[in-house]
Write a protein that holds these residues in place. Structure first.
Motif, PDB file in Angstrom:
ATOM      1  N   GLY A 145       0.820  -1.209   0.000  1.00 48.73           N
ATOM      2  CA  GLY A 145       0.000   0.000   0.000  1.00 48.73           C
ATOM      3  C   GLY A 145       0.852   1.256   0.000  1.00 48.73           C
ATOM      4  N   ILE A 146       1.935   1.245   0.806  1.00 46.78           N
ATOM      5  CA  ILE A 146       2.826   2.411   0.860  1.00 46.78           C
ATOM      6  C   ILE A 146       3.510   2.620  -0.489  1.00 46.78           C
ATOM      7  CG2 ILE A 146       4.984   3.252   1.854  1.00 46.78           C
ATOM      8  CD1 ILE A 146       3.975   1.664   4.434  1.00 46.78           C
ATOM      9  N   ASN A 147       3.986   1.516  -1.081  1.00 48.45           N
ATOM     10  CA  ASN A 147       4.634   1.649  -2.387  1.00 48.45           C
ATOM     11  C   ASN A 147       3.677   2.190  -3.437  1.00 48.45           C
ATOM     12  OD1 ASN A 147       7.065   0.797  -1.441  1.00 48.45           O
ATOM     13  ND2 ASN A 147       6.786  -1.342  -2.048  1.00 48.45           N
ATOM     14  N   LEU A 148       2.417   1.756  -3.341  1.00 44.45           N
ATOM     15  CA  LEU A 148       1.411   2.258  -4.287  1.00 44.45           C
ATOM     16  C   LEU A 148       1.225   3.758  -4.095  1.00 44.45           C
ATOM     17  CD1 LEU A 148      -0.756   1.661  -6.438  1.00 44.45           C
ATOM     18  CD2 LEU A 148      -2.358   1.240  -4.580  1.00 44.45           C
ATOM     19  N   THR A 149       1.146   4.180  -2.821  1.00 38.59           N
ATOM     20  CA  THR A 149       1.002   5.608  -2.534  1.00 38.59           C
ATOM     21  C   THR A 149       2.189   6.390  -3.102  1.00 38.59           C
ATOM     22  OG1 THR A 149       0.047   4.862  -0.475  1.00 38.59           O
ATOM     23  CG2 THR A 149       0.434   7.220  -0.688  1.00 38.59           C
ATOM     24  N   VAL A 150       3.408   5.837  -2.908  1.00 34.27           N
ATOM     25  CA  VAL A 150       4.609   6.501  -3.428  1.00 34.27           C
ATOM     26  C   VAL A 150       4.527   6.628  -4.948  1.00 34.27           C
ATOM     27  CG1 VAL A 150       7.095   6.210  -3.804  1.00 34.27           C
ATOM     28  CG2 VAL A 150       6.129   5.871  -1.535  1.00 34.27           C
ATOM     29  N   ASP A 151       4.116   5.545  -5.609  1.00 29.88           N
ATOM     30  CA  ASP A 151       3.984   5.580  -7.068  1.00 29.88           C
ATOM     31  C   ASP A 151       3.011   6.664  -7.507  1.00 29.88           C
ATOM     32  OD1 ASP A 151       5.780   3.631  -7.565  1.00 29.88           O
ATOM     33  OD2 ASP A 151       4.330   2.021  -7.873  1.00 29.88           O
ATOM     34  N   LEU A 152       1.913   6.795  -6.755  1.00 29.01           N
ATOM     35  CA  LEU A 152       0.922   7.804  -7.121  1.00 29.01           C
ATOM     36  C   LEU A 152       1.465   9.205  -6.860  1.00 29.01           C
ATOM     37  CD1 LEU A 152      -2.395   6.137  -5.943  1.00 29.01           C
ATOM     38  CD2 LEU A 152      -1.266   6.039  -8.159  1.00 29.01           C
ATOM     39  N   CYS A 153       2.256   9.353  -5.776  1.00 32.19           N
ATOM     40  CA  CYS A 153       2.857  10.658  -5.470  1.00 32.19           C
ATOM     41  C   CYS A 153       3.823  11.085  -6.581  1.00 32.19           C
ATOM     42  CB  CYS A 153       3.603  10.626  -4.152  1.00 32.19           C
ATOM     43  SG  CYS A 153       2.505  10.575  -2.751  1.00 32.19           S
ATOM     44  N   TYR A 154       4.544  10.108  -7.152  1.00 36.57           N
ATOM     45  CA  TYR A 154       5.422  10.412  -8.280  1.00 36.57           C
ATOM     46  C   TYR A 154       4.691  11.176  -9.346  1.00 36.57           C
ATOM     47  CZ  TYR A 154       9.422   7.408  -7.377  1.00 36.57           C
ATOM     48  OH  TYR A 154      10.532   6.849  -6.884  1.00 36.57           O
ATOM     49  N   GLY A 155       3.511  10.616  -9.685  1.00 36.54           N
ATOM     50  CA  GLY A 155       2.710  11.231 -10.730  1.00 36.54           C
ATOM     51  C   GLY A 155       2.367  12.670 -10.378  1.00 36.54           C
ATOM     52  N   LEU A 156       2.120  12.932  -9.092  1.00 35.70           N
ATOM     53  CA  LEU A 156       1.787  14.295  -8.669  1.00 35.70           C
ATOM     54  C   LEU A 156       3.001  15.213  -8.775  1.00 35.70           C
ATOM     55  CD1 LEU A 156      -0.447  13.754  -5.500  1.00 35.70           C
ATOM     56  CD2 LEU A 156      -1.150  14.403  -7.802  1.00 35.70           C
ATOM     57  N   LEU A 157       4.182  14.676  -8.359  1.00 37.40           N
ATOM     58  CA  LEU A 157       5.393  15.500  -8.339  1.00 37.40           C
ATOM     59  C   LEU A 157       5.979  15.689  -9.727  1.00 37.40           C
ATOM     60  CD1 LEU A 157       7.604  14.395  -5.319  1.00 37.40           C
ATOM     61  CD2 LEU A 157       6.545  16.609  -5.694  1.00 37.40           C
ATOM     62  N   ASP A 158       5.955  14.623 -10.527  1.00 39.63           N
ATOM     63  CA  ASP A 158       6.652  14.665 -11.801  1.00 39.63           C
ATOM     64  C   ASP A 158       5.677  14.533 -12.958  1.00 39.63           C
ATOM     65  OD1 ASP A 158       8.276  14.458 -13.946  1.00 39.63           O
ATOM     66  OD2 ASP A 158       9.642  12.994 -13.060  1.00 39.63           O
ATOM     67  N   PRO A 159       5.383  15.644 -13.632  1.00 42.75           N
ATOM     68  CA  PRO A 159       4.396  15.612 -14.716  1.00 42.75           C
ATOM     69  C   PRO A 159       4.798  14.670 -15.853  1.00 42.75           C
ATOM     70  CG  PRO A 159       5.582  17.697 -14.669  1.00 42.75           C
ATOM     71  CD  PRO A 159       5.937  16.971 -13.421  1.00 42.75           C
ATOM     72  N   ARG A 160       6.102  14.391 -15.977  1.00 40.71           N
ATOM     73  CA  ARG A 160       6.540  13.530 -17.075  1.00 40.71           C
ATOM     74  C   ARG A 160       6.011  12.107 -16.929  1.00 40.71           C
ATOM     75  NH1 ARG A 160      12.582  15.438 -16.224  1.00 40.71           N
ATOM     76  NH2 ARG A 160      11.678  15.456 -14.154  1.00 40.71           N
ATOM     77  N   LEU A 161       5.645  11.720 -15.694  1.00 38.97           N
ATOM     78  CA  LEU A 161       5.169  10.353 -15.474  1.00 38.97           C
ATOM     79  C   LEU A 161       3.670  10.202 -15.671  1.00 38.97           C
ATOM     80  CD1 LEU A 161       7.276   9.424 -12.342  1.00 38.97           C
ATOM     81  CD2 LEU A 161       7.585   8.633 -14.673  1.00 38.97           C
ATOM     82  N   ARG A 162       2.978  11.318 -15.801  1.00 39.10           N
ATOM     83  CA  ARG A 162       1.514  11.228 -15.849  1.00 39.10           C
ATOM     84  C   ARG A 162       0.997  10.634 -17.143  1.00 39.10           C
ATOM     85  NH1 ARG A 162       0.439  17.120 -13.500  1.00 39.10           N
ATOM     86  NH2 ARG A 162       1.827  16.833 -11.741  1.00 39.10           N
ATOM     87  N   LYS A 163       1.659  10.938 -18.231  1.00 35.72           N
ATOM     88  CA  LYS A 163       1.169  10.457 -19.529  1.00 35.72           C
ATOM     89  C   LYS A 163       1.734   9.071 -19.827  1.00 35.72           C
ATOM     90  CE  LYS A 163      -1.010  14.193 -21.071  1.00 35.72           C
ATOM     91  NZ  LYS A 163      -2.076  14.471 -21.993  1.00 35.72           N
ATOM     92  N   ARG A 164       1.330   8.115 -19.103  1.00 34.78           N
ATOM     93  CA  ARG A 164       1.786   6.759 -19.421  1.00 34.78           C
ATOM     94  C   ARG A 164       0.578   5.874 -19.653  1.00 34.78           C
ATOM     95  NH1 ARG A 164       7.222   6.107 -17.416  1.00 34.78           N
ATOM     96  NH2 ARG A 164       8.267   7.664 -18.632  1.00 34.78           N
TER      97      ARG A 164
END
Lengths: 305, 335
Positions: A286-305
């Motif tokens: 669950g924590i890793n999933l949250t971290v993965d989702l936070c990435y998307g918030l912090l880094d716009p380059r990861l959102r378009k996947r």
């Protein structure tokens, strides 16, 4: 963004499924689990009855399906020692461990983030050296040694804090400090080096060229970029804090799930161990999933996947 | 003659290094008049970029330091300004476009927000008004659908688009002087032409002066009024564009011009100046170009020529400059 969330969630579910297999076969690795549950002097008749009662005489795949269908409902069977549902026992101890891990994480972030920012901004200065010293100390001293030193100083010598037990905020301080040391060291070092790297990048020069103040450069332009690689480590550290809590809780006799797990292992209370392993694994996923989702918030380059 | 927007007097920017002090810029003097485009040309390592970064005061210290000289911007010596006053100038009346459009924008903020930031800082507009002005700026630099693009992140834009964003950002507060450090080097030729067109148009519309740093003499011919040629941290020649292309007085300028491939001549091998740029840490006597110069003689190796007026508006740092002024056309000399 929605696709990103969906993909990550599917991965997380797959990991939980894998964990369920591991937990199930954990007690079957050594052969017939009856030997683990029953006393060595049990008669053959008792063993046969127990095997039938527990379903160990059925085909293994059927047993697994049965285990899984009960596990998803939170049913891991009764604790052999306490005669209570195993998951319920673990869940009762969960808040204490969560409080400890959260306190430890809070302490590490409160120390490491400002320290890393200052160290990177004033590279080679006194504050940078202090930061390096803290990370060296935090990384090289084992948690159990730190824990014992804390008890010696603050309980034995100064009588400021209770050496063991749980239930009040005083009980939380020393275990949280001992647990926080390693994460503080790791996060400080990583955030410092990412900040240094980011501060030398072209877009920081652009920001300076625009007339952005030093504070704006560091806190707005650099920190957000440096936070991206650091976030991975923070996520991993949360998992490590939960795992590290096992030893720390034992030393401080702190009533969390780690201590329960150690007792359960001592008592061969395997349903509790299974519930503990499964729950911890789900938490970390669950924590890793949250971290993965936070990435998307912090880094716009990861959102378009 | 109008008063210059920028006047650099005897600028010396040195860097500390393991091998002693590196004199990246060693006594450069130049001026840029209002509305004028000055080209600064030279090979890599000639001190062009350090000169431009010095004007922005973006030289990291340490290892860099301004050892001597004055940089007068609108009559004020910016080397004497405090940090806050300098920040007020940057991105405002004095702005710069950098070489690398791919990495010069912050990846985590939208391009609109990055342009708006400069506007908020210098014109003290509230965020919505600044963002609206950022969209206007994107429109000014010919970005299609600026309302949508303003909300996009740098990675969603091509290199040419990003350089337009950089230009929009640099021009957002109506600078008096724009420093463009190799603004088109990283772009392919068609995009290069578009960006140069854009800069010419905006120069005419906004009436700013441009200091254009480049190693591409083709760009100089298209864009500039005057040129200074730099070599080894010094200016070796200063002239208006037509005179320089017509009759370069310094052998180094001549070599640079001869290195341009020509479409109307079929040659086996392109011309290149022999040797390479001198090691900036090594400062021996004599003209820095002498070891590579086909005309060099005794005096060039023992005495350093100073930049001195040769003709009206022309300066060169070469002992032969006077006689070269009246010689026959370059082609004959080179063939």
């Amino acid at each position: 963004m929605l696709g990103y969330v969906a993909t990550r969630s599917v991965y997380a579910l797959a990991v939980v499924f894998g964990v369920s297999i591991a937990v199930f076969f954990l007690i079957r690795i050594g052969g017939d689990p009856s030997a683990l549950f029953l006393a060595p002097e049990a008669s053959l008749e008792e063993i046969v009855r127990f095997r039938h009662q527990m379903g160990f005489d059925r085909p293994i795949l059927l047993q697994y399906v049965d285990f899984l269908s009960r596990a998803v409902r939170g049913d891991f069977g009764l604790s052999l020692r306490y005669d209570q549902p195993a998951m319920q026992l673990v869940l009762e101890r969960m808040p204490a461990t969560l409080a400890l891990s959260a306190a430890a994480l809070g302490i590490s972030l409160l120390i490491s983030v400002p320290l890393a920012i200052l160290a990177a901004s004033y590279r080679g200065s006194l504050i940078d050296r202090i930061g390096l010293l803290i990370s060296l100390v935090g990384q090289s001293f084992p948690t159990f040694w730190l824990a014992i030193m804390l008890i010696l100083i603050f309980s034995e010598r100064l009588h400021w804090l209770p050496p063991s037990g749980g239930g009040s905020w005083q009980n939380l301080i020393m275990p949280a400090l001992a647990l926080a040391a390693y994460s503080t060291a790791i996060i400080t070092r990583l955030l410092r080096s990412s900040m240094i790297e980011v501060l030398q990048s072209d877009y920081i020069r652009t920001a300076r060229g625009k007339g952005v103040s030093n504070a704006g450069i560091v806190l707005k332009h650099a920190l957000r970029n440096a936070a991206i690689p650091t976030l991975t480590v923070v996520g991993l550290q949360v998992g490590a804090l939960l795992g590290g809590a096992v030893i720390t809780e034992e030393i401080f006799a702190y009533p969390g799930i780690g201590r329960l797990a150690i007792q359960a292992i001592d008592n061969r209370d395997f349903t509790v161990v299974q519930a503990f392993v499964f729950l911890t694994a789900v938490l970390i996923v669950g924590i890793n999933l949250t971290v993965d989702l936070c990435y998307g918030l912090l880094d716009p380059r990861l959102r378009k996947r | 003659m109008s008063t210059p927007v920028l006047e650099i007097r005897n600028l010396k920017t040195y860097f500390a290094s393991d091998r002693g002090e590196v004199r990246a810029v060693d006594g450069v003097s130049l001026h840029v008049d209002a509305g004028e485009t000055l080209g600064v040309v030279g090979e890599s390592g000639s001190g062009k970029s350090v000169t431009s970064l010095s004007v922005m005061r973006l030289i990291a210290s340490p290892p860099g330091r301004y050892a001597d000289g004055e940089i007068l911007f609108e009559g004020r010596d910016i080397l004497k300004l405090d940090k806050a006053a300098m920040r007020d100038l940057r991105g405002n009346r004095l702005s710069m476009i950098f070489q690398e459009p791919m990495t010069s924008l912050n990846p985590v903020f939208t391009v609109g927000a990055q342009i708006a930031e400069a506007i908020m800082l210098h014109q003290h507009l509230p965020r919505p008004a600044a963002f609206a002005r950022a969209i206007d700026m994107l429109r000014l630099v010919n970005i299609p659908a600026p309302e949508r693009r303003a909300h996009e992140f740098p990675h969603q834009l091509s290199g040419g688009m990003r350089q337009r964003v950089m230009i929009a950002m640099a021009l957002s507060c109506n600078p008096k002087l724009l420093i463009a450090d190799e603004p088109t080097t990283a772009l392919d030729v068609t995009i290069q032409a578009q960006i140069l067109d854009l800069m010419r148009r905006l120069r005419a519309e906004l009436g700013m002066a441009i200091m254009l740093i480049t190693h591409d003499l083709g760009i100089v011919a298209e864009m500039c009024d005057r040129v200074v040629v730099m070599y080894g941290g010094r200016i070796v020649e200063e002239a208006d564009v037509i005179s320089l292309f017509d009759n370069p007085l310094h052998p180094y300028s001549e070599g640079l011009l001869a290195s341009i491939p020509r479409i109307d001549e079929d040659v086996e091998q392109l011309y290149a100046i022999e040797g390479s740029v001198p090691d900036p840490a090594d400062r021996s006597e004599g003209c820095a170009f002498a070891p590579r110069c086909r005309y060099a003689f005794e005096r060039c190796r023992s005495e350093t020529p100073v930049l001195s007026p040769i003709a009206d508006g022309r300066k060169a740092a070469c002992f032969l400059a006077g006689e070269r002024l009246t010689r026959p056309a370059v082609e004959q000399v080179l063939s």
